[in-house]
Design a protein around this motif. Structure first.
Motif, PDB file in Angstrom:
ATOM      1  N   SER A   8       0.824  -1.206   0.000  1.00  0.00           N
ATOM      2  CA  SER A   8       0.000   0.000   0.000  1.00  0.00           C
ATOM      3  C   SER A   8       0.856   1.253   0.000  1.00  0.00           C
ATOM      4  O   SER A   8       1.963   1.277   0.558  1.00  0.00           O
ATOM      5  N   THR A   9       0.338   2.316  -0.616  1.00  0.00           N
ATOM      6  CA  THR A   9       1.022   3.606  -0.614  1.00  0.00           C
ATOM      7  C   THR A   9       0.734   4.420   0.644  1.00  0.00           C
ATOM      8  O   THR A   9       1.362   5.438   0.872  1.00  0.00           O
ATOM      9  N   PHE A  41      -2.286   5.723   1.032  1.00  0.00           N
ATOM     10  CA  PHE A  41      -3.491   6.443   0.613  1.00  0.00           C
ATOM     11  C   PHE A  41      -4.423   5.454  -0.075  1.00  0.00           C
ATOM     12  O   PHE A  41      -4.058   4.855  -1.095  1.00  0.00           O
ATOM     13  N   PHE A  77      -5.145   6.507  -3.670  1.00  0.00           N
ATOM     14  CA  PHE A  77      -4.016   6.219  -4.546  1.00  0.00           C
ATOM     15  C   PHE A  77      -3.967   4.728  -4.869  1.00  0.00           C
ATOM     16  O   PHE A  77      -3.757   4.326  -6.026  1.00  0.00           O
ATOM     17  N   ASP A  78      -4.168   3.888  -3.858  1.00  0.00           N
ATOM     18  CA  ASP A  78      -4.178   2.441  -4.073  1.00  0.00           C
ATOM     19  C   ASP A  78      -5.297   2.032  -5.020  1.00  0.00           C
ATOM     20  O   ASP A  78      -5.133   1.125  -5.848  1.00  0.00           O
ATOM     21  N   GLN A  98       4.701  12.926   0.120  1.00  0.00           N
ATOM     22  CA  GLN A  98       3.923  12.386   1.238  1.00  0.00           C
ATOM     23  C   GLN A  98       3.944  10.866   1.232  1.00  0.00           C
ATOM     24  O   GLN A  98       4.133  10.232   2.278  1.00  0.00           O
ATOM     25  N   THR A  99       3.767  10.278   0.052  1.00  0.00           N
ATOM     26  CA  THR A  99       3.747   8.817  -0.058  1.00  0.00           C
ATOM     27  C   THR A  99       5.089   8.215   0.322  1.00  0.00           C
ATOM     28  O   THR A  99       5.160   7.232   1.081  1.00  0.00           O
ATOM     29  N   GLU A 111      -6.881  12.609   1.310  1.00  0.00           N
ATOM     30  CA  GLU A 111      -7.815  11.836   0.507  1.00  0.00           C
ATOM     31  C   GLU A 111      -9.251  12.048   0.967  1.00  0.00           C
ATOM     32  O   GLU A 111      -9.522  12.247   2.148  1.00  0.00           O
TER      33      GLU A 111
END
Length: 456
Positions: free
Chosen positions: A76-77, A79, A82-83, A112-113, A277
């Motif tokens: 997972s990132t 987020f 994003f995923d 951030q990621t 998010e």
């Protein structure tokens, strides 16, 4: 040094030509053919007693059920949105390209990621456009943990890959691919040849070493990714971060994904602490006023694997011009022209002397045909100056014969509308559910005249 070969390559489609020409004969684009020089490659010597080239490892042929998939688990990132766009997370060894307008938040999202992922796995953030001090200042301003993220300021691709072999990161960010260069390619960074060779080199490095590489790409003034078209072909996932400068919301849309569904949509809000998010996008796109106005209506569109409720607004007014204007924001203008003709022929409404303005609230771009019936309903509502019920939701495709065609995932669309408190729905008769949805009246229509009669 071998003699260099000169070719001319179209930056849009990647077609090669022997000489320069003003228009590409393949994609018909003008002024896209640029010079591309590559040194000739000498053939590898054959080893004695063999039929193959020296140093080449024989490939192993195996069936698909013999391929081990457990060795490539997604991660997972940090987020969920994003995923979702990536298809469930990052696949090791994948090459991801993320583009967007300047200031959309590409570097902010990736920083951030990477800061979040650095807490649990080795990472490497390569910046070619900014200094390390600028990256550190942004991370400090956003309040991100910076103690474990490794950074590098370099633009030479070979040097980056050599350092990455030593550090062995699980994921690496290249910001951006347009400023990277290779030593053997005799052209400026950002040219067709440099972008193509740099992206191909990084993609091969990602596959061979199981390193996920995220490349940032620039966009042209018409919103498409800059560089040769082969850039989008060689990578595994192409993502666009969209959003106007006057809007605090950003949409992350997948245009290509070898590991998941395309056209997935992730929604983020730009705040002082970076991108946050939005777990329920329909709620932000339904922030409507207390008083219902004519020409305003809610429709249910399908983005990737989930329904999304958005508001469409239409304004039909008498035109003072010889050629009335047709303006669309978030919808295709040719689709509007076709629906106006259908409305005239099968709905008996003449708007040839009217200006027509259509807007999708929230900056969402609607590409599917399920918005047809909602758009026609909003147009008639504005033309008649008749305000529709605030608890009404409409979706359906309109054919040239005035018929209302069904759309995919009708049940899921209705459940999403009921979850947000809508009490009435006008849908194609084929999408009318067999089981009653609690708290919602669903009216099925088969033609445009039936829909207009039920609405007005």
């Amino acid at each position: 040094m071998g003699k260099k070969k000169t070719a001319f390559v179209c930056s849009d489609c990647g077609a090669e030509f022997a000489r320069w020409q003003g228009q590409c004969s393949e994609c018909k684009a003008w002024n896209t053919v640029t010079e591309f020089r590559v040194p000739s490659v000498k053939a590898a010597p054959r080893s004695a007693g063999t039929t193959g080239y020296a140093g080449v490892v024989e490939a192993k042929i195996q069936t698909l059920d013999e391929v081990n998939l457990e060795s490539l688990p997604r991660f997972s990132t940090g987020f969920k949105e994003f995923d979702r766009v990536l298809g469930g997370g990052v696949v090791p060894g994948s090459a991801i390209l993320i583009g967007g307008e300047p200031g959309a938040g590409k570097s902010t999202l990736l920083l951030q990621t990477m800061c979040l992922l650095a807490q649990s796995m080795p990472t490497l953030y390569v910046t070619g456009e900014e200094s390390l001090q600028q990256v550190a200042m942004r991370a400090k301003r956003l309040g991100l943990p910076t103690d474990k993220l490794k950074t590098l300021a370099e633009t030479n691709v070979e040097t980056i890959c050599q350092l990455a072999l030593r550090e062995k990161p699980a994921i690496m960010v290249i910001d951006s691919i347009q400023v990277m260069h290779m030593t053997d390619v005799q052209s400026a960074p950002g040219s067709v040849s440099q972008v193509r060779e740099s992206a191909a080199y990084l993609t091969r490095f990602a596959k061979q070493n199981q390193v996920a590489i995220v490349m940032v790409g620039h966009v042209t003034k018409d919103g498409t990714l800059a560089g040769p078209k082969v850039l989008e072909h060689c990578i595994d996932c192409s993502i666009l971060l969209e959003g106007s400068s006057d809007s605090r919301f950003r949409t992350l849309r997948g245009n290509k994904n070898r590991f998941g569904a395309v056209n997935e949509l992730g929604v983020f809000a730009m705040t002082g602490q970076g991108l946050k998010e939005v777990s329920n996008p329909s709620a932000i796109f339904l922030n409507r006023g207390e008083e219902q106005t004519p020409g305003s209506l809610v429709m249910v569109i399908w983005e990737g694997t989930r329904p999304l409720l958005v508001e469409v607004q239409a304004l039909v007014d008498y035109s003072q011009l010889a050629n009335p204007r047709r303006v669309t924001v978030g919808l295709e203008q040719n689709r509007l022209a076709m629906l106006l003709a259908v409305l005239h022929r099968h709905g008996g409404l003449q708007v040839a002397d009217q200006d027509v303005f259509v807007n999708v609230v929230g900056g969402v771009k609607v590409n599917e045909t399920s918005a047809d019936l909602a758009l026609i309903t909003a147009l008639v509502s504005s033309f008649k100056n008749y305000a529709l019920d605030k608890q009404l939701v409409v979706f359906g495709e309109v054919g040239l014969g005035g018929e209302i065609r069904p759309v995919p995932s009708g049940q899921e669309r209705l459940r999403e509308a009921a979850k947000h408190g809508f009490k009435r729905a006008i849908v194609p008769v084929a999408n009318k559910p067999k089981e009653v949805i609690e708290g919602m009246e669903v009216i099925g229509v088969s033609s445009l005249s039936d829909a207009l009669q039920a609405l007005f």
